[in-house]
Scaffold this active site. Structure first.
Site, PDB file in Angstrom:
ATOM      1  N   TYR A 158       0.807  -1.224   0.000  1.00  0.00           N
ATOM      2  CA  TYR A 158       0.000   0.000   0.000  1.00  0.00           C
ATOM      3  C   TYR A 158       0.834   1.263   0.000  1.00  0.00           C
ATOM      4  CZ  TYR A 158      -4.528  -2.103   0.987  1.00  0.00           C
ATOM      5  OH  TYR A 158      -5.697  -2.788   0.917  1.00  0.00           O
ATOM      6  N   LYS A 226       1.810 -13.877   6.414  1.00  0.00           N
ATOM      7  CA  LYS A 226       1.847 -14.964   5.432  1.00  0.00           C
ATOM      8  C   LYS A 226       3.326 -15.301   5.215  1.00  0.00           C
ATOM      9  CE  LYS A 226      -0.241 -17.609   2.445  1.00  0.00           C
ATOM     10  NZ  LYS A 226      -1.000 -18.785   2.870  1.00  0.00           N
ATOM     11  N   ASP A 280      -4.207 -16.889   6.112  1.00  0.00           N
ATOM     12  CA  ASP A 280      -5.408 -17.587   5.631  1.00  0.00           C
ATOM     13  C   ASP A 280      -6.100 -18.341   6.767  1.00  0.00           C
ATOM     14  OD1 ASP A 280      -2.958 -18.821   5.394  1.00  0.00           O
ATOM     15  OD2 ASP A 280      -3.484 -20.095   3.701  1.00  0.00           O
ATOM     16  N   ASP A 304      -5.892  -4.656   6.306  1.00  0.00           N
ATOM     17  CA  ASP A 304      -7.041  -4.092   5.606  1.00  0.00           C
ATOM     18  C   ASP A 304      -8.124  -5.153   5.449  1.00  0.00           C
ATOM     19  OD1 ASP A 304      -8.540  -2.288   4.203  1.00  0.00           O
ATOM     20  OD2 ASP A 304      -7.478  -2.534   2.320  1.00  0.00           O
TER      21      ASP A 304
END
Ligand code: NAP
Length: 417
Positions: A158, A226, A280, A304
């Site tokens: 971002y 992740k 996840d 987000d």
């Protein structure tokens, strides 16, 4: 251009230094009404906040609100959506309550929301998500949802501008560099974005999260990442966050590994559990076992996504507020946008911005008594089925208008014991 903004003579600035808030009894706080439903909800929020402050502290404390201009209104007044006078005032006074601002998709002006976050170096996005009885949640046990998501706000994919279209000369140059220098062969039609995660930015937001957990007596901090796939960005985020926990907050925290090895699976009393989860997995876990999650610390992109997913658990992200805070100030806003179809109709729900300013901002200011009154009043209003149309439509009750809902909150604040 001469100044359009008057600063009240009896107000004083809030000084935030190294994350410590020094708040005078008559602090100057800037507000931006915002676009779409912004003016209606922001003005109701200010009235409710003023009432709570008055009820909590009598005449000894009072917020000195100063309206500054951004968005459509600024365009009309200054011919610029984010005028220099507003930039200067935000740089000086550092604490802002902000209504939603429109950002066009795909072109047009750049996000003023992001510009304000950058101006204040507001690197931590704080979003509490707690169920309120009466809301229609998709969960069987929504009362188990009580999380605070702390999202890094300035790094990661971002960061903006580090992205090139597949057919741009920059992407071609990068593909060539990757092929020749690093032996990475990409298809010729590959667009490229870069994911930067820095140690400094990770550690300052991690420090913020652990401090927040300690000061607010939370139970755990879960690092979401992740890192199994993106080892040197998200994996590093995990590693650097643990490093801060262990080096700087050793006396306050216990890791999951220590709990299992040394304490028979039970967190010792008074300690904050620090663990980590792969992103996840985290999405299914917050739905199936929300009670296991308390403070969630995430890099920008994960943060987000998980913020909205967590918001959905309570049935309505429209009632959530968020803070964007750094070491020298903060900007407080509702989670939702400008909802243009409701603009000017006195039907929008102001709860998001009331929570942002009334609860979060007042808590950062250390005005806890007033924040508590607002929290209790919102719960009580829903309990009494005094709600705006977004909630009334599934509760099967007559809706209140935006203003009337604000008046109901003010009345409840007056009556709270
Ligand atoms: P949105 O403004 O949040 O509205 C989406 C839908 O959410 C509305 O149609 C309405 O749903 C509901 N809603 C949102 N706020 C509500 C409220 N206070 N009271 C009642 N219902 C509410 O999202 P969007 O349409 O995607 O975005 C519109 C503009 O807002 C865009 O320009 C976007 O960039 C901007 N935006 C700004 C911010 C910010 O300032 N931080 C954040 C997000 C979006 P129903 O139709 O179901 O009633």
């Amino acid at each position: 251009m001469s100044s359009r903004v008057k600063i009240p003579e009896d107000g004083e600035p809030i000084v935030v230094q190294g994350g410590v808030w020094n708040v005078p009894n008559k602090p100057i706080i800037l507000y931006i009404e915002g676009d779409g439903i912004g003016p209606e909800i922001t003005n109701v929020a200010i009235k409710v906040i003023n009432k709570a402050v008055e009820r909590a502290y009598g005449s000894s404390r009072e917020i000195k609100w100063v309206k500054v201009y951004a968005g459509e209104e600024a365009e009309k007044v200054y011919g610029n959506r984010f005028p220099e006078e507003t930039i200067n005032l935000i740089s000086k006074y550092r604490v802002v309550l902000k209504g939603p601002l429109e950002t066009p998709i795909g072109g047009g002006w750049r996000s003023i929301n992001v510009a304000i976050r950058m101006l204040l170096d507001a690197y931590a996005n704080v979003r509490p998500v707690k169920y309120m009885p009466g809301l229609e949640s998709p969960l069987k046990h929504p009362e188990r949802v009580d999380m605070v998501i702390i999202r890094e706000n300035t790094d990661d994919l971002y960061r903006g501008g580090i992205e090139w279209s597949w057919d741009s000369p920059e992407a071609a140059k990068l593909r060539k560099f990757l092929k020749e220098e690093l032996k990475v062969d990409l298809e010729d039609d590959t667009g490229i974005g870069i994911k930067p995660i820095s140690k400094y930015k990770t550690q300052r937001v991690a420090r913020f999260a652990f401090k927040f957990a300690i000061e607010n007596k939370r139970r755990s901090v879960t690092i979401m990442h992740k890192g199994n796939i993106m080892k040197y960005t998200e994996g590093a985020f995990r590693e650097w966050a643990y490093e801060v926990a262990l080096k700087e907050f050793r006396d306050y925290i216990v890791t999951e590994e220590e709990v299992n090895k040394l304490y028979g699976g039970k967190v010792p009393p008074g300690k904050i559990l620090v663990n980590d989860r792969i992103a996840d997995n985290m999405f299914q876990q917050i739905i199936t076992r929300p009670e296991n999650y308390d403070v969630i610390l995430a890099p920008n992109l994960n943060g987000d996504y998980i913020s909205d997913a967590a918001g959905a658990l309570i049935g309505d992200i429209g009632v959530l507020g968020g803070a964007n805070v750094g070491d020298t100030g903060g900007m407080f806003e509702a989670v939702h946008g400008t909802a243009p179809k409701y603009a000017g109709k006195n039907v929008a729900n102001p709860t998001g911005i009331i929570r942002a300013g009334g609860e979060l901002m007042l808590r950062f200011m250390g005005w806890r008594e007033a924040a508590d009154l607002i929290d209790r009043a919102i719960t009580e209003a829903i309990n009494q089925k005094k709600v705006t149309q977004d909630l009334a439509r599934y509760m099967g009750v007559q809706p209140l208008g935006t203003k009337e809902f604000g008046d109901a909150l003010i009345e409840i604040i007056d009556q709270l014991k």
